[in-house]
Design a protein around this motif. Structure first.
Motif: not given
Length: 258
Positions: A50-56
C-alpha cells in the motif's frame, strides 16, 4: 531533441533541477508522514504494497498535473468571493483573503481533512480506545486497504497541487519539473519503509507525527485563505521537534540498557 540537449548542457538547468529536487523532497515529507501513519494501521503483510501504491499514485498525479500546466494555472483564478477580508497589514494589504479559487478550496478541504484525521488519531491514542501496530479489533484490521488507498489518494491530490504550483513558480522548463518530481518521488519510495518502521518501533513518535500533520492541516487552511506562512519556519520547527524527540529516544534507550 535540440532543446533537450541544450537543457542537459546548461549549468543553470542543472542548478534548477537540484533546487527543485530538494524542494520536492521537503514538500514530500508531509505526504510521507501521512502515508507512514496510515499504512501502520494496516496488517503488516499489506503495508509495503500500500505504501508503494500510495507513492506511485503521487507520482502519477504530479506528472498528470504537470502535463496540464495551463489547466493547473486556471485553478488560481478566483471563483467565489465571500465578501470578507482581514484588517490591512503593514503595507496596506489584507491579512487574509476570501476571494477563493479552486486551488484555495482544495487546500482548505485538504487542511480540514488533515485536522480531522490528526485530531481523531490523537484522541484515539490518548483515550486508548484502539491498539496500534499489528493489533486487530474484533478480529479485523484496524484499517482496510481500500480505505487507506482512498485517503492516500485524496491527500496525494492536495499535496501534489501545492507542490506543482510551487515548482511552476520556480522554472518554466517542463522536462526539469518532471525530472525533479520523478527523483523526489523515488527518494520518498526509498524512505517510506524506514520511516514507517521507525514510527512503528517508537510509539512516542506517533504523537509527534500526528502533531506535525495537525500543524500542516492548519497551515493548508491558512494558505487557502491567503495567509501564507513561510515553509522554512514550518520545517525548521518540525526539524527541531524531531531532534528533541530523537534525543529523548536515545536517552530512554541508554537508561533501559543500564
Amino acid at each position: 531533441m535540440a532543446a533537450l540537449s541544450s537543457l542537459v548542457a546548461s549549468p543553470a538547468a542543472w542548478a534548477a533541477l537540484a533546487t527543485l529536487v530538494v524542494m520536492e523532497v521537503v514538500l514530500g515529507i508531509d505526504n510521507l508522514l501521512f502515508i507512514a501513519l496510515l499504512t501502520n494501521k494496516l496488517p503488516e503483510a499489506n503495508r509495503a504494497r500500500i505504501r508503494r501504491l500510495g507513492i506511485a499514485l503521487a507520482l502519477v498525479l504530479r506528472l498528470v498535473l504537470l502535463s496540464g500546466i495551463a489547466w493547473l494555472a486556471g485553478l488560481t483564478t478566483p471563483i467565489i468571493d465571500l465578501g470578507l477580508s482581514g484588517p490591512p497589514g503593514p503595507h496596506g494589504e489584507p491579512t487574509f483573503e476570501t476571494a477563493l479559487s479552486w486551488r484555495d478550496l482544495i487546500l482548505i478541504a485538504g487542511g480540514l481533512f488533515l485536522v480531522w484525521k490528526a485530531t481523531g488519531e490523537i484522541h484515539t491514542v490518548m483515550s486508548g480506545e484502539e491498539p496500534h501496530g499489528d493489533a486487530r479489533v474484533a478480529g479485523q484490521p484496524i484499517l482496510s486497504a481500500t480505505s487507506a488507498i482512498v485517503q492516500i489518494l485524496a491527500l496525494d491530490m492536495v499535496f501534489s497541487i501545492d507542490s506543482i504550483l510551487t515548482a511552476v513558480g520556480m522554472t518554466d522548463q517542463l522536462p526539469i519539473m518532471m525530472a525533479a518530481v520523478v527523483i523526489a518521488v523515488g527518494v520518498m519510495m526509498m524512505a517510506a519503509g524506514p520511516v514507517s518502521a521507525f514510527i512503528a518501533r517508537n510509539p512516542t513518535v506517533v504523537m509527534l507525527a500526528l502533531a506535525f500533520l495537525l500543524m500542516i492541516g492548519l497551515v493548508l487552511i491558512a494558505d487557502g485563505f491567503g495567509v501564507h506562512v513561510p515553509k522554512g519556519y514550518i520545517y525548521a520547527a518540525m526539524a527541531f521537534a524531531a531532534l528533541v524527540e530523537t534525543l529523548n529516544i536515545a536517552a530512554r534507550r541508554r537508561k533501559a540498557s543500564q
